[in-house]
Design a protein around this motif. Sequence first.
Motif, PDB file in Angstrom:
ATOM      1  N   VAL A 235       0.752  -1.120   0.054  1.00 34.64           N
ATOM      2  CA  VAL A 235      -0.050   0.022  -0.204  1.00 34.64           C
ATOM      3  C   VAL A 235       0.713   1.120  -0.116  1.00 34.64           C
ATOM      4  N   GLU A 238       2.133   1.807  -3.487  1.00 30.40           N
ATOM      5  CA  GLU A 238       1.237   2.503  -4.547  1.00 30.40           C
ATOM      6  C   GLU A 238       1.080   3.797  -3.932  1.00 30.40           C
ATOM      7  N   PRO A 334      -5.710  -3.157   2.867  1.00 30.54           N
ATOM      8  CA  PRO A 334      -5.407  -2.376   1.864  1.00 30.54           C
ATOM      9  C   PRO A 334      -6.694  -1.849   1.218  1.00 30.54           C
ATOM     10  N   ALA A 338      -5.848   2.190   1.001  1.00 33.92           N
ATOM     11  CA  ALA A 338      -5.091   2.687  -0.305  1.00 33.92           C
ATOM     12  C   ALA A 338      -6.084   4.026  -0.556  1.00 33.92           C
TER      13      ALA A 338
END
Length: 369
Positions: A235, A238, A334, A338
């Motif tokens: 995460v 990302e 996640p 996120a």
Amino acid sequence: EKGGYDYFMLKEIAEQPKAVADTLLGRIDAAGSLRLDELRIPPRVLRELDKVVIVACGTAFHAGLIAKYAIEHWTRIPCEVELASEFRYRDPILDPQTLVIAVSQSGETMDTLMALRHAREQGSHVLAICNTNGSTIPRESDAVLYTHAGPEVAVASTKAFLTQLVACYLVALYLGQVRGTKWGDEIQDVIKDLSSISGAVERVLKTMEPVRELARSLADKNTVLFLGRHVGYPVALEGALKLKELAYMHAEGFAAGELKHGPIALIEEDLPVVVVVPSPRGRSVLHDKIVSNIQEIRARGARTIVIAEEGDEAVVPYADHLVRIPVTPTLLQPLVAAVPMQVFACELATARGNDVDQPRNLAKSVTVE
Ligand code: F6R
């Protein structure tokens, strides 16, 4: 066509609860078991698998990294995740007992397509997780599990990412179901939690105003770091990728346990560091370790932006900014963690005057190797 939003990206972020719910629709039966009829790989083959390999690029690769934790935990099948662009060039070990999962929003990414072709040539079964009906990657795979995110127009992937996670969880749970692992009870519980997770995503979205405000206040920064552990590590990767591609800022994601092996030298006065905190329930050792990490970086001047579960009070004294996310099972976190990262990157990029739907130098589907 932007449905009242200024950018497609904002619309797509807001559509995530529905995208997640749609991806689950019809795949969990009344008894709480998974029905993945479209998975045309025979159960016999699934029972005999001895390895799963996930190939993907960019954001889809991050979904794959998270899937590894779920697949190995629920099925005990060893799982590797590899950047599709690296895969076939290193002579990977593949055979008919290997399930290769190609994750791709567009279904046209050349690197991923070449990786799956290579895997099929070696006799492996290939499953595509894809958002685009009838695209090349699912057409060339043995089976496909479609994510039902709907068309994603903004170049930066948001809702497709969340649905890729859902699809990966479904595959992991289904493999567990078919193979009958010792986690049977846990699998039933997770299926239940997964079926109500879109409500949690909805709740996070309703609390994003302070994140937007924070993002605007950081518009003149040069660097943002992201830390996480366990599923929070991908995460963090990302979160950093979103910031690079949208805000054109230097951003890096680290596994929090690696800090002391080098990256902590980067910490300086007022450097923003986003930390994804694992749940204090479950793997509580990891939670406590990350709280120490937050303390360490704050003592060195970092401005800590802490993403932590509702009710986690241990982080409060060390958080310059606290972002709350709903309580979820560890492996599903996640899906909610996120979201603040996406909102943060989108708002920061907008504050810097960037076009968030069409960032410079990027294309929505990358059809060259
Ligand atoms: C990041 C992003 C890219 C894609 C990558 C793979 O926001 O959009 O990193 O995730 O190019 O694309 P697909 O999923 O279409 O194979």
